[in-house]
Design a protein around this motif. Sequence first.
Motif: not given
Length: 667
Positions: A608, A570, A575, A582
Motif C-alpha cells: 500500500f 492507493q 490507504n 486491507r
Amino acid sequence: MWGQLCIFFGGAGLFVYVTRKLNPGSWDNWNNKYRVKDDLYLFPLAIQLFRHYVIQCLITKKFTLWYEYENLSLGKNSDSKIAVNYPRQIKDFKEFGEGAFVVESLTYRELYNEVLRMSFILHHDYGIAKGDVVTMFFMNKPLFIIIWLALWNLGATPTFINYNLTSNPLVHCIKVVESRIVLVDDECINTFNKTRSQLESELPHLSIRIIDETSTMAQLREPARQTYRESDKIRDSGVRYWDPAVLVYTSGTTGLPKSAVNSWRKLFMATHLFPRSMHMDSSSNIYTAMPLYHGTASILGVLPALLVGGTISIGHKFSLSSYWTQVKLCDSNTIQYVGEVCRYLVDSKETANEADCYGKIKLAYGNGLRPDIWMKLKKRFHIPVIGEFYSSSEAPFATTCYEYNGIGVGALRNNGYLLDKFLSLQYKLVRMDPEDETSIYRNPKTGLCEDPGVNEKAEMIMRILNPKSIKTTFPGYVNDDAATYSKIIRNVFKEGDAWVRSDDLMRKDELGCIYFVDRMGDTYRWKSENVSTTEVENQILEFVPEIQSCVIVGARVKNHEGRAGYLLVQTVNNNSENQAQREKILDDIYKVGQNHLPHFARPVFVVFENISFTDNHKISKKLFRDPVLPNGKNGNMKVYYLDNQTKGYRPLDGVTYAQIANGKIRL
C-alpha cells in the motif's frame, strides 16, 4: 544482401586456407579470437538460402512450408523415421516411475496420413477453408501438431492461444484476429467454459468446436478414413512471403495481448538458418515441455525438428520430478529450455533417471538462461553445448549463441568476426540517452544515432529492408497498425533508413558477444512470459473498486529468473484502512488474479503506497522501478506476498523471503 554474404564467406575461406598453409600456429590464435571456423560452418547455408530464395520468390512462388514438410513425409525412410514422440502419462509417477508413461510415436508417413485425415474432418465437417483464421486453444499433445499441419494443408492460418487465458483477454485475443472458429482441446474445457458465455454474447458468429482427443485420434488412426489434400493452386493463391503463417500472442505496453504475425519469411529462416546455427540434423531428437502456443516450442522447436528430418518429443507440461524420465523414454539427445526451467533442474536434488541421461544430451537450447546457471547446467548434466537464442513473437529474426568452449557464456549471440559484420547489416545495437535509458540517443549535430561503446547499455534494433514498405520485413501485429508502427524508428544511421525497436537493452563485449541486460517500457518478464503492466493494472482497477490508483512493476527476486509482479496500490481512502479492511482488499486482488489474469501475470507482491502523478496527469513508473525485497529500500515497508498454500496474500518478512530465495517456498 546475398552477394555481400558470399563475398564475406568466400573471402574468409581463401584467407583461412592461405593462413593455415603458411603459419598453422598463427591460424589457431586468430581463429580462437575471431571464431572464423564457426562462421565458415554456415557458408553452405548461404548458397542454400540464395538458391531457395531465387527459386521460391521468382519461380515457384510456393512460400508455404507445407511443401517441404510433405516432401520429407513422402521421402526415403519416412515409414521408419520417427517424427513425433509423446510420453503420455497414464499412471501415478511416484508409484510407478517409468511405468507411468506410454510413449506414443508417429513416423513421418504416419503423421502425414493423420494430417490428411484431420484435413478432411476440418474441411468437410467444420467447413474450414483457404484464408480462414482458426484459433487453437490446446495443450501439448500430438493432436496440436496434426491440426496445425492440417490447417496449413488447407491454406488456413492457425492461431496459437494461451490455454490459461480467460475473460476479457481471451475474448480480445479471438476478436482481434477475426477468427471464424475456435478449436478447443477437451482437456481445457473447464478453463474455456469460464468465458464461453461471454464469447457467445460478444462474438455470436464465432464457431466453437470442442475436440475430443480420444475419439478424434481413433478416427485418425483408421486406415480407411477419408483424406483430403488441398490443391496447390488454391493453397498458393494470393500468398506473399510476408503473409502470416502462424499467429501467436505477445504482451505489450497497450494493455491486452497483441497478435504477432509470424510470416512465411520468418518461418523459412527458423527452419533453415536456425537449425544450422544450432548444428541440428536428422539425428536430432528434441525434447520440449514448453507450451506449444509459444513460439519458442512451436516455431523454434517443432519446425526445426521436423524440417531437418529429426524428431520432436513433446512433454505434456513441465514436470521437475519426471523430466529426465521423459527425456530418457523418448531417447532424446537435445533438450529445449527457458531459463527458469534450468534453474529448477539445477537446484533440485537428483531426480529419477537423471543419471541415465548423463552424456547423452548433445545440446540444450532455449532463451533466458542466466550466466550463473549456464555452466552449472552443463556440468551437472554433462551437456557439452548450450545454444542460447534471442527473439520475440513479433521480431523478424533471431540471434544465436552456440557455446561449446567458454566463449559467450551468458550471451545471446557469439558469432565470429565475419558473421558479425554481415549480421550488422540486419540488426545492430544503438546507443541510449545517458539521461534516459528508454530513449535512443541522437547526435545533436547530425541528428543521427550512434553505435554504443564496449559494454555500454544499448537497444537492439532490426533493419527494415524496404523502408517504403515496412510490412514486407516487419508484418507486426494483426489489425493494430498503431502498435506495429510505434516500434519503427527512422533516420537512424542515415537519412531514409528504418529500423524495428526491440525494447530490450543489451551490451556487447570486447569479443563482439551480445548479452541481454533488461527490458524497457511497461513490460517485465516472469515465468518465461512477458507481462503487460497495463493489462494487470486495468483488471485490478476494474474489479477492486476500493483501489483508486495502482502501479505494477517487476521486482527482482533472489535466485529467480526474470522479475515478479510488484503491485503498489492507493485506495480511495488514501490507504487509511485498518488491517481488516486491507485484508479484504488483498483478498479481492487475489480473486482478480485467479479469475481474470493468467498465472504469470498475477501480482506476486503487494504494498500500500501513495502514488503521485506528473504535471500531465500520468504516473511516473520510473519512481517505482527496481523495488527492494523484502521490506523496501528503507527497510520499513510492509510487503505482502502471494502464498499459494493458503491462497491469499500474507506479510513478507526476512525469514519468509529467505525461504523464497532458497526454494522452500515456491512463487
